[in-house]
Design a protein around this motif. Structure first.
Motif, short mmCIF file in Angstrom:
data_model
loop_
_atom_site.label_atom_id
_atom_site.label_comp_id
_atom_site.label_asym_id
_atom_site.label_seq_id
_atom_site.Cartn_x
_atom_site.Cartn_y
_atom_site.Cartn_z
N ILE A 33 39.14 14.51 12.78
CA ILE A 33 38.99 14.02 11.32
C ILE A 33 38.33 12.44 11.60
CG2 ILE A 33 40.83 15.16 10.57
CD1 ILE A 33 42.53 12.54 10.71
N ILE A 34 37.81 11.75 10.47
CA ILE A 34 37.54 10.39 10.44
C ILE A 34 38.88 9.54 10.56
CG2 ILE A 34 36.89 8.47 9.35
CD1 ILE A 34 35.18 10.40 7.62
N ASN A 35 39.01 8.67 11.57
CA ASN A 35 39.91 7.80 11.59
C ASN A 35 40.51 7.20 10.33
OD1 ASN A 35 41.86 5.67 12.57
ND2 ASN A 35 40.52 4.29 12.69
N PRO A 36 41.74 7.77 9.91
CA PRO A 36 42.26 7.46 8.59
C PRO A 36 42.13 5.99 8.21
CG PRO A 36 43.82 9.07 9.48
CD PRO A 36 42.80 8.54 10.63
N LEU A 37 42.31 5.25 9.06
CA LEU A 37 42.17 3.62 8.70
C LEU A 37 40.76 3.22 8.58
CD1 LEU A 37 45.13 2.44 11.32
CD2 LEU A 37 44.91 2.06 8.76
N ASP A 38 39.62 3.98 9.16
CA ASP A 38 38.31 3.73 8.82
C ASP A 38 37.84 4.10 7.31
OD1 ASP A 38 38.13 2.82 11.54
OD2 ASP A 38 37.15 4.61 12.35
N GLU A 39 38.56 5.15 6.97
CA GLU A 39 38.37 5.57 5.54
C GLU A 39 38.36 4.36 4.47
OE1 GLU A 39 40.23 9.13 4.23
OE2 GLU A 39 39.15 10.29 5.72
N TYR A 40 39.13 3.46 4.85
CA TYR A 40 39.40 2.35 4.15
C TYR A 40 38.05 1.51 4.13
CZ TYR A 40 44.16 3.94 3.39
OH TYR A 40 45.32 4.86 3.33
N ALA A 41 37.58 1.25 5.32
CA ALA A 41 36.36 0.59 5.29
C ALA A 41 35.23 1.22 4.81
CB ALA A 41 36.06 0.41 6.91
N ILE A 42 35.19 2.73 4.69
CA ILE A 42 34.30 3.25 3.93
C ILE A 42 34.30 3.14 2.46
CG2 ILE A 42 33.26 5.36 3.52
CD1 ILE A 42 34.14 6.64 6.32
N GLU A 43 35.49 3.30 2.22
CA GLU A 43 35.58 3.14 0.63
C GLU A 43 35.34 1.72 -0.03
OE1 GLU A 43 36.67 5.11 -1.67
OE2 GLU A 43 36.87 3.28 -3.27
N GLN A 44 35.61 0.51 0.84
CA GLN A 44 35.36 -0.89 0.63
C GLN A 44 33.87 -0.85 0.51
OE1 GLN A 44 37.04 -4.30 0.30
NE2 GLN A 44 35.18 -3.70 -0.82
N ALA A 45 33.17 -0.39 1.52
CA ALA A 45 31.61 -0.43 1.43
C ALA A 45 30.97 0.26 0.31
CB ALA A 45 31.35 0.17 2.91
N LEU A 46 31.63 1.29 -0.02
CA LEU A 46 31.06 2.46 -1.06
C LEU A 46 31.31 1.62 -2.49
CD1 LEU A 46 31.59 5.71 0.07
CD2 LEU A 46 29.61 4.48 0.28
N GLU A 69 30.16 15.29 13.16
CA GLU A 69 30.80 15.63 12.19
C GLU A 69 31.48 14.84 11.18
OE1 GLU A 69 33.68 18.63 13.72
OE2 GLU A 69 31.90 19.79 14.90
N ALA A 70 31.91 13.74 11.96
CA ALA A 70 32.75 12.59 11.16
C ALA A 70 31.63 11.75 10.35
CB ALA A 70 33.50 11.93 12.26
N LEU A 71 30.64 11.81 10.99
CA LEU A 71 29.74 10.79 10.22
C LEU A 71 29.17 11.88 9.07
CD1 LEU A 71 27.59 9.64 13.37
CD2 LEU A 71 28.79 8.04 11.67
N ARG A 72 28.80 13.06 9.24
CA ARG A 72 28.68 13.82 8.14
C ARG A 72 29.30 13.71 6.97
NH1 ARG A 72 23.36 14.75 8.07
NH2 ARG A 72 22.65 15.86 9.93
N ARG A 73 30.63 13.77 7.19
CA ARG A 73 31.89 13.61 6.31
C ARG A 73 31.80 12.06 5.68
NH1 ARG A 73 37.02 17.24 6.81
NH2 ARG A 73 37.34 15.86 4.95
N ALA A 74 31.42 11.43 6.33
CA ALA A 74 31.30 10.24 5.84
C ALA A 74 30.15 9.98 4.97
CB ALA A 74 31.31 8.82 6.88
N LEU A 75 28.89 10.35 5.09
CA LEU A 75 27.63 10.50 4.69
C LEU A 75 28.15 11.25 3.17
CD1 LEU A 75 25.05 11.11 7.00
CD2 LEU A 75 25.26 9.16 5.73
N ALA A 76 29.06 12.51 3.35
CA ALA A 76 29.57 13.13 2.23
C ALA A 76 30.01 12.22 0.94
CB ALA A 76 30.42 14.34 2.31
N MET A 77 30.88 11.17 1.39
CA MET A 77 31.48 10.36 0.41
C MET A 77 30.54 9.29 -0.09
SD MET A 77 34.85 9.44 2.97
CE MET A 77 35.87 8.44 2.05
N GLY A 78 29.71 9.00 0.60
CA GLY A 78 28.37 8.14 0.05
C GLY A 78 27.47 7.64 1.12
N GLY A 79 26.67 6.54 0.64
CA GLY A 79 25.89 5.99 1.95
C GLY A 79 24.68 6.75 2.22
N GLU A 80 23.65 6.32 2.95
CA GLU A 80 22.60 6.62 3.16
C GLU A 80 22.01 7.26 4.49
OE1 GLU A 80 22.83 3.28 1.68
OE2 GLU A 80 22.54 4.10 -0.23
N SER A 81 22.56 6.73 5.71
CA SER A 81 22.16 6.91 6.95
C SER A 81 23.35 7.08 7.97
CB SER A 81 21.06 6.43 7.44
OG SER A 81 21.23 5.07 7.34
#
Lengths: 260, 388
Positions: A33-46, A69-81
């Motif tokens: 999975i995406i490191n759960p604590l990194d998901e907060y960083a993703i959320e903050q950026a988005l 796969e983790a990067l694809r999952r992050a891209l599914a949440m938002g972001g460009e590349s």
């Protein structure tokens, strides 16, 4: 304004972790999975992207090919590349080596903010944000409950013993955030479909200007042993007694351990 | 009928399962107790693009295949049957337009349905016309560029909350329901439309089941679906496809009950061992799981039949609904048995699942109607036809 979120693929929190013979985590055996604590960083950026504060959110990861796969999952949440740095020479990389690789890749990506989670769920070293900032000679804003960007400055709100501190630094910066950011969003169906078409670059060690030599000469840590945690002592049960008696026994138990 | 689960199917299943486990399952008991429609979960599903799966991308939908739509419903129903009706009825209400609507009607209504801004409902049943659809009595009288609708409908899922209803009314009462019925798109803010009453139900309690009244409701002729007299055909074609979603719902309810029973049996201690160590319980769990799996596979095959637009698709969808509905009733009843007294109280979810399961044997055609459809298909295949 551009943010690159650094993410790590880790075994699912609940998965049973196994080690290979050379004392490395067997990543193939557990759901990743995406490191759960990194998901907060993703959320903050988005959130900053949604608010129009930043124009671009990208992702960076270092890991085996499956970390894509983790990067694809992050891209599914938002972001460009997204960019994955993967190389056989990186197997077993410690925090120092990871920071060296991420710093070199971030030099190429040149974001205004390199954003990270406060720790990884598997190693829990919490060293990488600081090490990356040190290598890139940039200010570090760590453990933010919130990241704000304005007037060429990055500011984080950090929990302190007396309340919150606002800590500011001129851009570009390296920053890390905590779970105080707020609940990460779920990827939407359209997000998942769109993520398949977003660019995901794969870079080798050479692509970020490093060699296997650079990393070997800096192997600062070595795993010497790994074993499962010792079993907990058996649970003491207080049963078939009156409530008063049970309460007294619990009080005695706590007192014996100087907990009351 | 053959099908294959692709990476996309598995990805969708993982996505919906996560959402259902984290956000829907914790709400299920509260929805059942309060019998209130879960508007928050409707918003959540809309936000995640899960109400537009039946609509083309041109209308803002995601245009998923039939199997994906089954997986979506199944995974939500595994957590909560009421919430699974949100995507089910969104599609049911839109199916007459998908099947018989013209481009102008689709362009006008689909974007609002695909985004979840509007909810849809399907109004066919009347108080005196349940299984016997052909004896419908609601009237639609042509008046210039409009039709004037008069009559009432009963047991209309989401009828009181929908913004758009596909309703069936007689344009030629002489010709009767089979030949004289037509289908209309009715916007529910049209004067004369009302939903005066919602039913108190045994299960799917958060999903409002409404009585509808039409009192001189003027509907533009442009909102008629297909030609005059095509209503019965459109209604039957809709139900032939929509009952697949009920099969999917039933499979989801069954799986939820299997999961709950398994987890309880593996934890509960009696006579010094886990309840799951008793062979009698193991046999029950094995039957529940294998029957659920069989119902799932038949439902997936029926999805493939619709995908292929197979000429005998009613055989597949009715078989799937028949088997999955009966399985859901049996499996949830057994789940209550595995939990014993705890299964009978609201502290555990299986009594709710048992109450929810019952509706899958009743709506979108009772199990007896499904058997009639399957038998007619069988006889037609044998060249024997069936007595009408």
């Amino acid at each position: 304004m551009k943010i690159v979120v650094c993410i790590k693929q880790v075994p699912a929190t609940t998965a049973e972790k196994r080690y290979t013979d050379d004392l490395r985590l067997d990543r193939a055996s557990a759901e990743a999975i995406i490191n759960p604590l990194d998901e907060y960083a993703i959320e903050q950026a988005l959130r900053l992207l949604d608010a129009g504060t930043v124009d671009e959110v990208g992702y960076l990861s270092m890991g085996p090919e499956q970390a894509g796969e983790a990067l694809r999952r992050a891209l599914a949440m938002g972001g460009e590349s997204a960019t994955l740095v993967t190389d056989p020479a990186l197997a077993g990389a410690d925090e120092w080596a990871t920071a060296a690789v991420l710093a070199a890749a971030l030099d190429k990506l040149a974001p205004d903010v390199a954003l990270m989670g406060m720790a990884s769920d598997d190693a829990r070293g919490s060293l990488v944000p600081g090490a990356v900032a040190a290598r890139r000679n940039l200010p570090l804003l760590s453990y933010g409950a919130e990241l704000a960007l304005a007037d060429g400055q990055a500011r984080i709100r950090r929990l302190s013993p007396t309340g919150f501190d606002w800590i500011a630094a001129p851009l570009p910066v390296v920053a890390s955030v905590t779970d105080q950011v707020g609940e990460p969003r779920y990827a939407s169906l359209k997000g998942i479909m769109a993520a398949k078409r977003k660019p995901l670059d794969t870079w080798s060690l050479a692509d970020v200007g490093l060699s296997a030599e650079d990393l070997r000469s800096g192997a600062l840590t070595r795993v010497t042993d790994a074993r499962p945690p010792e079993a907990k002592p058996p649970t003491e049960r207080i049963e078939n007694v009156s409530a008063d008696e049970a309460a007294a026994k619990i009080a005695d138990w706590l007192a014996a351990r100087k907990l009351v | 009928m053959t099908y294959r689960l692709t990476d996309e199917h598995l990805e969708l299943r993982a996505m919906v399962r996560e959402l259902a486990e984290e956000r829907i399952a914790p709400r299920a008991a509260g929805i059942d107790e309060s019998a209130e429609f879960p508007w928050d979960l409707k918003e959540l599903l809309a936000q995640q693009d899960l109400l537009g799966t039946a609509f083309g991308e041109a209308y803002g939908g995601t245009d998923l295949d039939q199997l994906s739509q089954v997986i979506l419903v199944e995974e939500i129903a595994r957590a909560d049957a009421t919430t699974s009706l949100i995507p089910i009825v969104q599609k049911l209400g839109a199916l007459p337009i998908l099947l018989a609507g013209n481009d102008e009607q689709k362009t006008r209504y689909f974007p609002r349905l695909a985004s979840g801004e509007w909810l849809a409902a399907f109004a066919l049943t009347e108080a005196a016309a349940g299984s016997d659809v052909a004896s419908n009595r609601m009237r639609a009288t042509r008046d210039g560029d409009d039709y004037v609708l008069n009559g009432s409908k009963r047991f209309i899922t989401h009828g009181s909350i929908a913004n758009l209803i596909t309703a069936f009314a007689l344009t030629d009462p002489e010709a009767g329901g089979r030949k004289g019925m037509s289908a209309f798109i009715v916007e529910t803010d049209t004067p004369g439309f009302a939903a005066p009453r919602v039913e108190h139900k045994m299960g799917i309690r958060g999903s409002p089941t409404a009585e509808l009244t039409f009192d001189d409701v003027r509907v533009p002729a442009a909102n008629r679906l297909g030609d005059e007299g095509e209503g019965f055909k459109i209604a039957m074609a809709t139900l032939d496809r929509s009952r697949l979603a009920i099969a999917a719902q039933a499979v989801g309810i069954s799986q939820g009950a299997v999961d709950a029973a398994l987890s309880y049996a593996a934890d509960r201690q009696q006579f010094g061992q886990r309840v799951s160590d008793f062979q009698g319980i193991q046999f029950m769990l094995a039957d529940m799981a294998s029957q659920t799996e069989a119902a799932r596979q038949l439902t997936y095959a029926a999805a493939a039949a619709i995908e292929a637009d197979a000429p005998d698709l009613p055989y597949w969808t009715s078989s799937a609904k028949l088997v999955a509905g009966d399985t859901a009733m049996r499996v949830t009843t057994d789940a209550v048995q595995v939990l014993g007294g705890y299964g009978y109280i609201t502290e555990y979810p299986v009594e709710r699942m048992m109450r929810d399961a019952k509706i899958t044997q009743l709506y979108e055609g009772t199990q007896q109607i499904q058997r009639l459809i399957v038998a007619r298909q069988l006889l037609a295949r044998a060249g024997a036809g069936a007595r009408r």
